[in-house]
Design an enzyme around this catalytic site. Structure first.
Site, PDB file in Angstrom:
ATOM      1  CG  ASN A  63      -9.539   4.172   9.539  1.00  0.00           C
ATOM      2  OD1 ASN A  63      -9.757   5.916  10.396  1.00  0.00           O
ATOM      3  ND2 ASN A  63      -8.889   3.042   8.893  1.00  0.00           N
ATOM      4  CG  ASP A  85      -6.820  -2.627  12.417  1.00  0.00           C
ATOM      5  OD1 ASP A  85      -6.133  -3.300  11.902  1.00  0.00           O
ATOM      6  OD2 ASP A  85      -8.098  -2.842  12.286  1.00  0.00           O
ATOM      7  CG  ASP A 109      -6.733  -7.177  13.945  1.00  0.00           C
ATOM      8  OD1 ASP A 109      -5.785  -6.739  12.525  1.00  0.00           O
ATOM      9  OD2 ASP A 109      -8.600  -7.369  13.419  1.00  0.00           O
ATOM     10  CG  ASP A 136      -4.855   8.510  12.032  1.00  0.00           C
ATOM     11  OD1 ASP A 136      -5.010   7.011  11.643  1.00  0.00           O
ATOM     12  OD2 ASP A 136      -4.174   9.575  11.340  1.00  0.00           O
ATOM     13  CG  HIS A 162      -8.486   7.642   6.259  1.00  0.00           C
ATOM     14  ND1 HIS A 162      -7.474   6.735   6.867  1.00  0.00           N
ATOM     15  CD2 HIS A 162      -8.813   8.022   5.738  1.00  0.00           C
ATOM     16  CE1 HIS A 162      -7.863   6.156   6.165  1.00  0.00           C
ATOM     17  NE2 HIS A 162      -8.197   6.285   5.071  1.00  0.00           N
TER      18      HIS A 162
END
Length: 278
Positions: free
Chosen positions: A166, A201, A158, A175, A171
């Site tokens: 973000n 994630d 994680d 990404d 975003h």
């Protein structure tokens, strides 16, 4: 097409039988004409008639056999198209010549190849994460199921500080960091592991024939490398990850939900422990 439709009343469910009937009738036209001619003249030359009759029967048989052979490519094309309709893409399509029948077979073979490639692409899309190129959740689980007797270690990773990327940079940047994380994770593996994106994630890795200690060492080494070559930083903190590990053996084969749950609980314990010591 007009003649084809006009003759459809002859054996409407059998194209071959219709062709044979037309061939048989056409071959007998000379014999019928000779009978009419003899009737008009009133002279019955039965020896000539029987010679014509034998020649007509032999010609009809030869014509039927020849047409049957020439119709074979059409039959093969029809059976291949029926198999394609039923989802059987493994049926071989024979190769024809450079004539119309050969072009028909080649067109059918092209349709089968295109359909097979299309389905392969669709299967790849269904099992691949479009953002990172790794296996998605479905692809990861299918890969484990294909292995059968799985033994090793299962890890869920994680991301730490991914959400802050973000929030701070948008975003698109988030990404980009996820793709970089996926690439770093994939390239750090030796090749036998199954790596996938679990969602958001979170990533998941299966280490075959690997102990918990070996898997933890490899993940710690990856995490350590990210301190010196960080994927990104936000507010002075490097983007990294936490992970949870669980052993997986033959008892988990086909029932991976329990193993995933154990790894997720181990991840939660690590995150909670790191938060308490922070």
């Amino acid at each position: 097409m007009r003649f084809y439709k006009a003759t459809s009343f002859l054996f409407p469910r059998s194209y071959a039988a219709r062709m044979f009937a037309l061939c048989f009738g056409s071959v007998h036209v000379p014999l019928l004409a000779f009978l009419v001619f003899m009737a008009i003249r009133g002279e019955w030359q039965w020896s000539i008639f029987f010679v014509l009759l034998v020649a007509t029967v032999m010609g009809s048989a030869m014509g039927i056999v020849g047409i049957w052979g020439l119709l074979a490519p059409v039959g093969e094309a029809t059976r291949s198209l029926r198999a394609l309709r039923d989802g059987d893409l493994d049926r071989p399509v024979p190769v024809g010549g450079s004539d119309m029948a050969g072009e028909l077979l080649e067109s059918v073979a092209h349709a089968v190849r295109s359909t097979r490639e299309r389905l392969t692409d669709l299967e790849g899309l269904a099992t691949t994460d479009s953002l990172t190129g790794l296996a998605n959740r479905r692809g990861f689980l299918e890969a484990l199921e294909r292995r059968g007797d799985v033994e090793g270690a299962l890890a869920i990773l994680d991301g730490d500080n991914f959400k802050r990327i973000n929030d701070a940079h948008g975003h698109l940047q988030g990404d980009r960091v996820l793709r970089a994380m996926a690439q770093r994770l994939a390239t750090s593996m030796s090749g036998g592991e199954v790596v996938g994106r679990w969602g958001g994630d979170e990533f998941v890795v299966f280490f075959p024939d690997c102990t918990m200690e070996e898997a933890a060492y490899r993940l710690d080494r990856l995490r350590y490398s990210m301190r010196w070559r960080p994927l990104a930083e936000v507010d002075g903190q490097r983007v990294s990850f936490s992970f949870g590990l669980t052993p997986i053996d033959a008892a988990d084969a086909g029932q991976f939900d329990a193993a995933i749950k154990r790894a997720d609980e181990a991840l939660y314990r690590e995150k909670r422990g790191r938060a308490e010591t922070a």
